[in-house]
Every structure is written in C-alpha cells, then in structure tokens.
Design a protein around this motif. Structure first.
Motif, PDB file in Angstrom:
ATOM      1  N   GLY A  56      17.379 -12.135 -25.357  1.00  0.00           N
ATOM      2  CA  GLY A  56      16.991 -11.777 -23.997  1.00  0.00           C
ATOM      3  C   GLY A  56      16.293 -10.431 -23.924  1.00  0.00           C
ATOM      4  O   GLY A  56      15.293 -10.277 -23.220  1.00  0.00           O
ATOM      5  N   ARG A  57      16.809  -9.439 -24.648  1.00  0.00           N
ATOM      6  CA  ARG A  57      16.162  -8.119 -24.651  1.00  0.00           C
ATOM      7  C   ARG A  57      14.769  -8.207 -25.269  1.00  0.00           C
ATOM      8  O   ARG A  57      13.827  -7.559 -24.807  1.00  0.00           O
ATOM      9  CB  ARG A  57      17.010  -7.097 -25.409  1.00  0.00           C
ATOM     10  CG  ARG A  57      18.321  -6.752 -24.739  1.00  0.00           C
ATOM     11  CD  ARG A  57      18.165  -6.196 -23.349  1.00  0.00           C
ATOM     12  NE  ARG A  57      17.456  -4.941 -23.371  1.00  0.00           N
ATOM     13  CZ  ARG A  57      16.801  -4.417 -22.351  1.00  0.00           C
ATOM     14  NH1 ARG A  57      16.782  -5.049 -21.198  1.00  0.00           N
ATOM     15  NH2 ARG A  57      16.181  -3.277 -22.462  1.00  0.00           N
ATOM     16  N   ASP A  60      12.561  -9.859 -22.691  1.00  0.00           N
ATOM     17  CA  ASP A  60      12.311  -8.933 -21.586  1.00  0.00           C
ATOM     18  C   ASP A  60      11.327  -7.836 -21.991  1.00  0.00           C
ATOM     19  O   ASP A  60      10.466  -7.448 -21.195  1.00  0.00           O
ATOM     20  CB  ASP A  60      13.624  -8.300 -21.107  1.00  0.00           C
ATOM     21  CG  ASP A  60      14.465  -9.275 -20.308  1.00  0.00           C
ATOM     22  OD1 ASP A  60      13.893 -10.227 -19.740  1.00  0.00           O
ATOM     23  OD2 ASP A  60      15.694  -9.084 -20.258  1.00  0.00           O
ATOM     24  N   HIS A  64       7.952  -7.722 -20.141  1.00  0.00           N
ATOM     25  CA  HIS A  64       8.193  -6.635 -19.169  1.00  0.00           C
ATOM     26  C   HIS A  64       8.879  -7.181 -17.908  1.00  0.00           C
ATOM     27  O   HIS A  64       8.404  -7.020 -16.796  1.00  0.00           O
ATOM     28  CB  HIS A  64       6.876  -5.946 -18.787  1.00  0.00           C
ATOM     29  CG  HIS A  64       6.107  -5.467 -19.978  1.00  0.00           C
ATOM     30  ND1 HIS A  64       6.535  -4.410 -20.749  1.00  0.00           N
ATOM     31  CD2 HIS A  64       4.957  -5.914 -20.543  1.00  0.00           C
ATOM     32  CE1 HIS A  64       5.667  -4.227 -21.738  1.00  0.00           C
ATOM     33  NE2 HIS A  64       4.694  -5.125 -21.634  1.00  0.00           N
ATOM     34  N   SER A  65      10.033  -7.814 -18.127  1.00  0.00           N
ATOM     35  CA  SER A  65      10.682  -8.493 -17.008  1.00  0.00           C
ATOM     36  C   SER A  65      12.077  -7.948 -16.671  1.00  0.00           C
ATOM     37  O   SER A  65      12.874  -8.656 -16.062  1.00  0.00           O
ATOM     38  CB  SER A  65      10.781  -9.999 -17.307  1.00  0.00           C
ATOM     39  OG  SER A  65      11.460 -10.218 -18.518  1.00  0.00           O
ATOM     40  N   LEU A  67      15.736  -7.469 -16.639  1.00  0.00           N
ATOM     41  CA  LEU A  67      16.853  -8.229 -17.202  1.00  0.00           C
ATOM     42  C   LEU A  67      16.730  -9.719 -16.903  1.00  0.00           C
ATOM     43  O   LEU A  67      17.721 -10.445 -16.914  1.00  0.00           O
ATOM     44  CB  LEU A  67      18.183  -7.714 -16.643  1.00  0.00           C
ATOM     45  CG  LEU A  67      18.583  -6.313 -17.062  1.00  0.00           C
ATOM     46  CD1 LEU A  67      19.862  -5.904 -16.360  1.00  0.00           C
ATOM     47  CD2 LEU A  67      18.760  -6.235 -18.555  1.00  0.00           C
ATOM     48  N   PHE A  68      15.531 -10.176 -16.659  1.00  0.00           N
ATOM     49  CA  PHE A  68      15.309 -11.562 -16.277  1.00  0.00           C
ATOM     50  C   PHE A  68      15.817 -12.537 -17.334  1.00  0.00           C
ATOM     51  O   PHE A  68      16.381 -13.576 -16.996  1.00  0.00           O
ATOM     52  CB  PHE A  68      13.818 -11.799 -16.006  1.00  0.00           C
ATOM     53  CG  PHE A  68      13.507 -13.194 -15.556  1.00  0.00           C
ATOM     54  CD1 PHE A  68      13.749 -13.560 -14.247  1.00  0.00           C
ATOM     55  CD2 PHE A  68      12.987 -14.127 -16.428  1.00  0.00           C
ATOM     56  CE1 PHE A  68      13.467 -14.847 -13.817  1.00  0.00           C
ATOM     57  CE2 PHE A  68      12.700 -15.408 -16.017  1.00  0.00           C
ATOM     58  CZ  PHE A  68      12.940 -15.774 -14.699  1.00  0.00           C
ATOM     59  N   TRP A  69      15.612 -12.253 -18.608  1.00  0.00           N
ATOM     60  CA  TRP A  69      16.050 -13.143 -19.683  1.00  0.00           C
ATOM     61  C   TRP A  69      17.401 -12.750 -20.259  1.00  0.00           C
ATOM     62  O   TRP A  69      18.142 -13.615 -20.726  1.00  0.00           O
ATOM     63  CB  TRP A  69      15.013 -13.168 -20.814  1.00  0.00           C
ATOM     64  CG  TRP A  69      13.746 -13.826 -20.420  1.00  0.00           C
ATOM     65  CD1 TRP A  69      12.566 -13.222 -20.111  1.00  0.00           C
ATOM     66  CD2 TRP A  69      13.539 -15.227 -20.247  1.00  0.00           C
ATOM     67  NE1 TRP A  69      11.637 -14.159 -19.769  1.00  0.00           N
ATOM     68  CE2 TRP A  69      12.206 -15.407 -19.848  1.00  0.00           C
ATOM     69  CE3 TRP A  69      14.340 -16.342 -20.394  1.00  0.00           C
ATOM     70  CZ2 TRP A  69      11.668 -16.653 -19.603  1.00  0.00           C
ATOM     71  CZ3 TRP A  69      13.812 -17.585 -20.152  1.00  0.00           C
ATOM     72  CH2 TRP A  69      12.477 -17.733 -19.758  1.00  0.00           C
ATOM     73  N   THR A  70      17.725 -11.475 -20.252  1.00  0.00           N
ATOM     74  CA  THR A  70      18.958 -11.023 -20.891  1.00  0.00           C
ATOM     75  C   THR A  70      20.200 -11.586 -20.214  1.00  0.00           C
ATOM     76  O   THR A  70      21.101 -12.107 -20.876  1.00  0.00           O
ATOM     77  CB  THR A  70      19.023  -9.486 -20.906  1.00  0.00           C
ATOM     78  OG1 THR A  70      17.863  -8.985 -21.583  1.00  0.00           O
ATOM     79  CG2 THR A  70      20.259  -8.994 -21.622  1.00  0.00           C
TER      80      THR A  70
END
Length: 92
Positions: A56-57, A60, A64-65, A67-70
């Motif tokens: 996720g990090r 992200d 450049h998102s 914590l959208f994936w983390t």
C-alpha cells in the motif's frame, strides 16, 4: 442401496476417541512446543498485514494518493492473516 451420511453424534464420538488415543500415546505437548505454536500464530497474522502495508505504501508513493491504498491493503492483510490463522488452528 443408498449411502447415508454418518450421524453427527457418531462422528463426534469417533473424533473424540481418536483424539484421546492420540493424547494417551503422545502425552501433553511441552511448554516450548506451545510457545512455538503461539509464535507461529503471531507471524501468520502479522506477515500478511505487513505485506499489505508495504504494498500500500509503495502504491501510494507511486500514485501520490496519501493512504488510499495502504488502509485497504492493511485490512485485506488482517483478514487474510486471521483467516489463515483460523485454518491453521483448525488443523493443529
């Protein structure tokens, strides 16, 4: 002649008997073995969570998102780790 499913009470009694025979022949596991099982159980839960955080990090940082994936991958890792631990405990 049709085959009938075995009565749940009979199968539970057979399982209990098999476990008792196993315990009589092998005895109670020692403390070191129990501690080892607890350690493995911890790693079974934590490892997918850490993999989810790292993936996720990385996503992200790449997109450049924030914590959208983390956050979702952490949750998926926690669910996968708990499910794996549940299955492992059922077979142990």
């Amino acid at each position: 002649m049709t085959t009938k499913e075995e009565d749940p009470l009979v199968s539970a009694a057979r399982l209990r008997g098999a476990r008792h025979r196993f315990w009589v022949s092998n005895g109670e596991p020692n403390v070191a073995r129990r501690l080892g099982q607890i350690g493995v159980l911890g790693w079974i839960v934590v490892t997918p969570m850490l993999l989810g955080i790292f993936a996720g990090r990385w996503l992200d940082a790449r997109f450049h998102s924030g914590l959208f994936w983390t956050a979702p991958l952490l949750m998926v890792g926690a669910a996968l780790g708990c499910w794996t631990a549940w299955k492992w405990m059922g077979s142990a």
